[in-house]
Design an enzyme around this catalytic site. Structure first.
Site, PDB file in Angstrom:
ATOM      1  N   TYR A  14      16.797  -5.322   7.067  1.00 14.96           N
ATOM      2  CA  TYR A  14      16.256  -6.485   7.774  1.00 14.96           C
ATOM      3  C   TYR A  14      17.210  -7.678   7.710  1.00 14.96           C
ATOM      4  CZ  TYR A  14      11.434  -5.048   8.780  1.00 14.96           C
ATOM      5  OH  TYR A  14      10.320  -4.455   9.295  1.00 14.96           O
ATOM      6  N   LYS A  27      15.334   7.119   0.149  1.00 15.51           N
ATOM      7  CA  LYS A  27      15.966   8.240   0.843  1.00 15.51           C
ATOM      8  C   LYS A  27      17.293   8.520   0.134  1.00 15.51           C
ATOM      9  CE  LYS A  27      16.177  11.053   4.497  1.00 15.51           C
ATOM     10  NZ  LYS A  27      15.285  12.191   4.739  1.00 15.51           N
ATOM     11  N   ASP A  30      10.489  10.493   3.992  1.00 13.73           N
ATOM     12  CA  ASP A  30       9.903  11.403   4.984  1.00 13.73           C
ATOM     13  C   ASP A  30       8.756  12.203   4.358  1.00 13.73           C
ATOM     14  OD1 ASP A  30      11.871  12.597   3.422  1.00 13.73           O
ATOM     15  OD2 ASP A  30      12.748  13.789   5.032  1.00 13.73           O
ATOM     16  N   ASP A  61       7.496  -1.282   5.730  1.00 15.61           N
ATOM     17  CA  ASP A  61       6.914  -1.709   7.002  1.00 15.61           C
ATOM     18  C   ASP A  61       6.219  -0.520   7.668  1.00 15.61           C
ATOM     19  OD1 ASP A  61       6.447  -3.345   9.299  1.00 15.61           O
ATOM     20  OD2 ASP A  61       8.156  -2.394  10.284  1.00 15.61           O
ATOM     21  N   ASP A  94       1.780   0.531   7.873  1.00 13.47           N
ATOM     22  CA  ASP A  94       0.985   0.744   9.097  1.00 13.47           C
ATOM     23  C   ASP A  94       0.300   2.107   9.029  1.00 13.47           C
ATOM     24  OD1 ASP A  94       1.812  -1.719  10.163  1.00 13.47           O
ATOM     25  OD2 ASP A  94       2.079  -0.883  12.168  1.00 13.47           O
TER      26      ASP A  94
END
Ligand code: NAD
Ligand code: IPM
Ligand code: MG
Length: 359
Positions: free
Chosen positions: A138, A189, A221, A245, A249
């Site tokens: 970001y 990751k 993942d 983020d 959701d």
């Protein structure tokens, strides 16, 4: 309690208005509350030619806490960063060093039927996603557009974490786990990214200071799959900015709707920014149908974290639970047989439940 109210765009002002009514009702003593409104997002551009006006930033800095609605407009992504309404929130988080973003995903038993998952998968779900909020891809430099050696246009960003950034969020995560079920899953990751390798190394090192907390690691993942398959295995999930983020959701849908998920962003002390996880929802803005409960539950988090009033947090939680038991549902959580209400009516119901709690 000095609170900056930054309602923003789209459904931001609609849900924030209900959150403020609930705040006033639960605090009761109006003299104890100082609410200062300021524009942000497109509202900031309209008022002062800047999505994050200097005056808004000054008001935010002077407050004990910030209540934020949502910022962003359709087509936002094509506007240069400094003038982009949606990016005002990113700039605010960075200015105020709000690095620790708590996104609790809690299943209200009344909404089990609204979840996209089978009841036995989500019943009793209570997980905390702790998202690092001021680092990662970001904010990493360099970023921008360039031309490759072969003359092709490229867009590029940099995923980067410094040791100190990972260390501080790790400590927050372990301490949060200590106050819960003492399980921390660090998500990254590391099988592909150096940035994640460093993250994992530091979590292992910091974890040695918290031998009473069970530390596990998961690739992002697999974690996204596990969140859908068996979310109750998680207690505290700590992850970086971009993965957090996306995963939050995802977690929102486990609880029935993104309209149910509150958040708290802290800088290490009692100062914090409180906001629903959802955005400006342009598709439903101005229609009085948005679910205000995420914003209302964000006020509950504010009272607990910034004002040390867990009793008022519990009062709001109980009032939300009462209105759900009474069958009130906005469109996003509606089920046949329940009572469909709009944003304002849902706010009315929560205020009424606070004023007349069931004995
Ligand atoms: N915190 C923020 O300010 C924030 C967060 C996310 C997105 N955004 C911005 O909001 C704009 C729209 O983004 P998006 O569509 O990807 O995400 P969104 O969260 O605004 O909406 C996604 C979907 O969820 C629904 N939804 C969201 N909140 C709801 C609520 N309270 N009640 C009922 N339904 C709700 C919307 O109607 C839409 O169908 C963009 O400009 C984006 O940048 C802002
Ligand atoms: C609006 C956007 C910049 C923001 C983010 O990506 O952090 C939002 O999606 C969130 O989850 O708070
Ligand atoms: Mg998001």
């Amino acid at each position: 309690m000095k609170i900056a109210v930054l309602a923003g765009d789209g459904i931001g002002p609609e849900v924030t208005a209900e959150a403020v009514r609930v705040l006033k009702a639960v605090v009761g003593d109006s003299a104890a509350l100082e609410l200062v409104e300021a524009p942000i997002g497109q509202a900031g551009v309209d008022a002062a030619g800047d999505p994050l006006p200097q005056e808004t930033l000054a008001i935010a800095r002077k407050a004990d806490a910030i209540l934020f609605g949502a910022a962003g407009v359709p087509g936002d992504e094509q506007i240069p960063y400094a003038m982009r309404p949606g990016a005002s929130l990113l700039r605010l988080r960075k200015h105020l060093d709000l690095f620790a973003n708590f996104r609790p995903a809690i299943m209200f038993p009344q909404l089990v039927g609204a979840s996209t998952l089978r009841p036995e998968v989500v019943e009793g779900l209570d997980l905390l996603i702790l998202r690092e909020l001021t680092g990662d891809i970001y904010f990493g430099e360099p970023r921008g557009f360039r031309t490759s050696a072969s003359g092709e246009r490229q867009g590029f960003n940099t995923m980067v974490y410094s040791e100190s950034e990972v260390e501080r969020i790790a400590h927050v995560g372990f301490r949060a786990a200590r106050g819960r079920r003492r399980k921390l899953c660090s998500v990254e990751k590391a099988n592909v990214l150096e940035c994640s390798q460093l993250w994992r190394e530091i979590f292992i090192r910091v974890g040695q200071e918290y031998p009473d907390v069970e530390l596990t690691h998961m690739f992002v993942d697999a974690a996204s799959m596990m969140l859908i398959r068996a979310p109750k295995q998680f207690d505290v999930v700590v992850t970086g900015n971009i993965f957090g983020d996306i995963l939050s959701d995802c977690a929102a849908m486990l609880t029935g709707s993104i309209g149910m998920l509150p958040s708290a962003s802290l800088a290490g002390g009692s100062f914090g920014l409180y906001e629903p996880v959802h955005g400006t929802a342009p598709d439903i803005a101005g229609k009085d149908i948005a679910n205000p409960l995420a914003a209302i539950l964000s006020v509950a988090l504010m009272l607990r974290y910034s004002f040390d009033r867990p009793d008022l947090d519990e009062k709001i939680q109980a009032a939300v639970s009462t209105v759900l038991s009474d069958g009130y549902r906005t469109t996003d959580i509606f089920e046949p047989g329940s009572r469909k209400v709009g944003t304002r009516e849902m706010g009315d119901a929560v205020v009424a439940a606070i004023r007349n709690p069931p004995r």
